[in-house]
Design a protein around this motif. Structure first.
Motif, PDB file in Angstrom:
ATOM      1  N   PHE A   1       0.856  -1.181   0.000  1.00 23.70           N
ATOM      2  CA  PHE A   1       0.000   0.000   0.000  1.00 23.70           C
ATOM      3  C   PHE A   1       0.892   1.231   0.000  1.00 23.70           C
ATOM      4  N   SER A   2       0.412   2.323  -0.630  1.00 28.72           N
ATOM      5  CA  SER A   2       1.234   3.530  -0.701  1.00 28.72           C
ATOM      6  C   SER A   2       0.388   4.748  -1.022  1.00 28.72           C
ATOM      7  N   TYR A   3       0.861   5.884  -0.544  1.00 28.29           N
ATOM      8  CA  TYR A   3       0.244   7.160  -0.898  1.00 28.29           C
ATOM      9  C   TYR A   3       0.487   7.476  -2.375  1.00 28.29           C
ATOM     10  N   GLY A   4       1.703   7.207  -2.825  1.00 31.37           N
ATOM     11  CA  GLY A   4       2.075   7.588  -4.186  1.00 31.37           C
ATOM     12  C   GLY A   4       1.182   6.996  -5.254  1.00 31.37           C
ATOM     13  N   LEU A   5       0.847   5.703  -5.099  1.00 34.31           N
ATOM     14  CA  LEU A   5      -0.019   5.060  -6.087  1.00 34.31           C
ATOM     15  C   LEU A   5      -1.406   5.689  -6.070  1.00 34.31           C
ATOM     16  N   MET A   6      -1.908   6.005  -4.885  1.00 35.40           N
ATOM     17  CA  MET A   6      -3.221   6.642  -4.797  1.00 35.40           C
ATOM     18  C   MET A   6      -3.193   8.039  -5.398  1.00 35.40           C
ATOM     19  N   LEU A   7      -2.161   8.804  -5.105  1.00 36.90           N
ATOM     20  CA  LEU A   7      -2.066  10.168  -5.631  1.00 36.90           C
ATOM     21  C   LEU A   7      -1.931  10.177  -7.145  1.00 36.90           C
ATOM     22  N   ARG A   8      -1.153   9.236  -7.656  1.00 38.27           N
ATOM     23  CA  ARG A   8      -0.972   9.172  -9.110  1.00 38.27           C
ATOM     24  C   ARG A   8      -2.300   8.895  -9.808  1.00 38.27           C
ATOM     25  N   THR A   9      -3.088   7.990  -9.253  1.00 36.11           N
ATOM     26  CA  THR A   9      -4.391   7.677  -9.826  1.00 36.11           C
ATOM     27  C   THR A   9      -5.358   8.849  -9.668  1.00 36.11           C
ATOM     28  N   TYR A  10      -5.328   9.468  -8.496  1.00 36.39           N
ATOM     29  CA  TYR A  10      -6.260  10.553  -8.195  1.00 36.39           C
ATOM     30  C   TYR A  10      -6.052  11.747  -9.120  1.00 36.39           C
ATOM     31  N   PHE A  11      -4.796  12.128  -9.350  1.00 34.69           N
ATOM     32  CA  PHE A  11      -4.522  13.320 -10.151  1.00 34.69           C
ATOM     33  C   PHE A  11      -4.365  13.022 -11.640  1.00 34.69           C
ATOM     34  N   ALA A  12      -4.588  11.772 -12.033  1.00 32.95           N
ATOM     35  CA  ALA A  12      -4.531  11.436 -13.459  1.00 32.95           C
ATOM     36  C   ALA A  12      -5.613  12.175 -14.245  1.00 32.95           C
ATOM     37  N   ARG A  13      -6.647  12.632 -13.567  1.00 30.97           N
ATOM     38  CA  ARG A  13      -7.733  13.352 -14.232  1.00 30.97           C
ATOM     39  C   ARG A  13      -7.335  14.768 -14.611  1.00 30.97           C
ATOM     40  N   ILE A  14      -6.205  15.242 -14.111  1.00 34.05           N
ATOM     41  CA  ILE A  14      -5.758  16.610 -14.387  1.00 34.05           C
ATOM     42  C   ILE A  14      -4.454  16.528 -15.187  1.00 34.05           C
ATOM     43  N   PRO A  15      -4.515  16.617 -16.513  1.00 30.99           N
ATOM     44  CA  PRO A  15      -3.326  16.407 -17.356  1.00 30.99           C
ATOM     45  C   PRO A  15      -2.144  17.300 -17.013  1.00 30.99           C
ATOM     46  N   ARG A  16      -2.409  18.511 -16.538  1.00 31.47           N
ATOM     47  CA  ARG A  16      -1.290  19.429 -16.282  1.00 31.47           C
ATOM     48  C   ARG A  16      -0.493  19.028 -15.041  1.00 31.47           C
TER      49      ARG A  16
END
Length: 426
Positions: A249-264
């Protein structure tokens, strides 16, 4: 009904006067304007280019990805048909100059191949370019990525060849940077860089003496232009799993998925297991052209990051790791206690003039899930609402009672103590 030729030539006197005036004005205008040429400095799809047109003949050069190319060709009308030659490739192309001479569109292909690629350019006013030209920025060079900082005529920076190599120098009255370089492999030497007219590339040379023998050669670079609006979220995370049977489990994987909706928002997640990993990934931040939010995710104490069971990674190491970056906009510790001690203050003090960004994190021994909720809301407000870290933290503390430093009666999640430490006023 028809009119005779004589009736058409009975022109009123006023009309004759008008025709005479218009004719005189027309005679005073130049018959033709000078045709624009390809001569000048250009910022193109493949780096800065300088062309010289003499009659129908055109010669010039360009620098792309650290390589220098030579162009020769002939112009017919506003179309330049040319050949180009680089150290390891050669080909042909066509440029079509716009009517006003400010831009060109064109195509190119490697010799002996069929597909054409696009090659466009925009003219750069040499006076304007020279006035704003600076060595400061990120460069793709013959010896790896490089970031340079310029303060007046003083220049310093690092480049990625042989590890973290350093460069320092001065700019003379002609705009030439004379420098010294020092590499971790023991090599030291001197050199000179000269900016192109458009300021988007440089050409130069390096020399050294090693084992009594003199060496040297060309050293060229192309500026990496920041992409408008893009910001990086760099997550450096220590593994949370204590044993093999634990699920990952990791924060990084969650953050990467979460902010994938914002291309910039470009998220990069890397694992850190010791100080060497921290140094490596922080070193690469230096060569990103766009702004960066650096996020550490690990266990921590008031003495620093606890990574891999070794002694805490403290302010001195962290300061050294990010000293040359220049593009960090926020340093956030997604860790327990680190932001509650004097580490943020020591980092700001250690960076001196480079302390231009706030440092945030948790002052308390934060609950894993609680800190995740706080961080997601905090970063969401920064990236999507474009709030400052200080304003975002205030808003999160209003929305989440456990984001503050003191426990609130009736709540289950303990306080995280989200704080933001601004850099000292200059």
């Amino acid at each position: 009904m028809s009119r005779s030729l004589a009736s058409w030539i009975r022109v009123p006197a006023l009309a004759l006067i008008v025709f005479a005036v218009l004719g005189q004005a027309s005679a005073q205008q130049p018959a033709t304007q000078p045709a624009p040429t390809f001569t000048g400095a250009w910022r193109t799809t493949f780096g800065d280019m300088t062309l010289t047109q003499t009659g129908a003949d055109v010669t010039g050069s360009y620098v792309s990805a650290g390589l220098t190319g030579v162009v020769t060709g002939k112009v017919e009308g506003r179309t330049l048909t040319f050949t180009y030659k680089e150290a390891v490739a050669e080909g042909e192309g066509v440029f079509d100059l716009s009517p006003d001479g400010a831009t060109f569109t064109g195509k190119w292909r490697v010799k002996g191949t069929q597909p054409w690629g696009q090659w466009e350019g925009q003219r750069v006013d040499p006076a304007v370019a020279a006035a704003g030209a600076t060595f400061a920025g990120v460069w793709n060079t013959s010896f790896g990525s490089m970031r340079l900082h310029q303060d007046g005529r003083k220049v310093h920076g690092t480049y990625a060849f042989a590890g973290r190599s350093t460069i320092t120098g001065d700019i003379d009255e002609k705009g030439v940077l004379t420098f010294k370089y020092d590499q971790p492999d023991g090599e030291k030497g001197d050199g000179q860089f000269t900016l192109s007219a458009a300021g988007g590339s440089f050409s130069g040379t390096w020399t050294t003496v090693k084992d009594g023998k003199k060496g040297g050669g060309p050293w060229t670079g192309t500026r990496i232009v920041p992409k408008p609006g893009v910001i990086w979220l760099i997550v450096l995370e220590a593994p949370w799993e204590a044993q093999l049977r634990d699920n990952e489990f990791s924060y990084g994987l969650m953050l990467r998925t979460y902010f994938a909706r914002i291309p910039r928002v470009q998220v990069r997640h890397r694992s850190i297991s010791d100080e060497a990993d921290v140094r490596r990934w922080c070193g690469e931040i230096t060569y990103l052209a766009e702004p960066v939010v650096l996020y550490f995710s690990s266990h921590g104490t008031a003495e620093g990051l606890t990574v891999g069971g070794s002694k805490p990674i403290g302010a001195d190491v962290l300061t050294e790791c990010i000293r040359d970056a220049g593009n960090i906009k926020l340093l956030h510790f997604g860790t327990c206690l680190v932001a509650g001690g004097d580490i943020p203050k020591k980092i700001h003090e250690g960076l001196g003039k480079g302390a231009t960004f706030p440092i945030s994190g948790f002052s308390q021994a934060a609950d894993w899930a609680g800190s995740a909720l706080v961080d997601f809301a905090y970063l969401e407000l920064i990236f999507t609402q474009e709030m400052s870290p200080a304003d975002a933290a205030k808003q999160v503390r209003k929305m989440m009672t456990f984001a503050g430093e003191k426990p609130v009666g009736g709540t289950i999640i303990p306080p995280t103590g989200l704080v933001v430490i601004d850099p000292p006023a200059k």
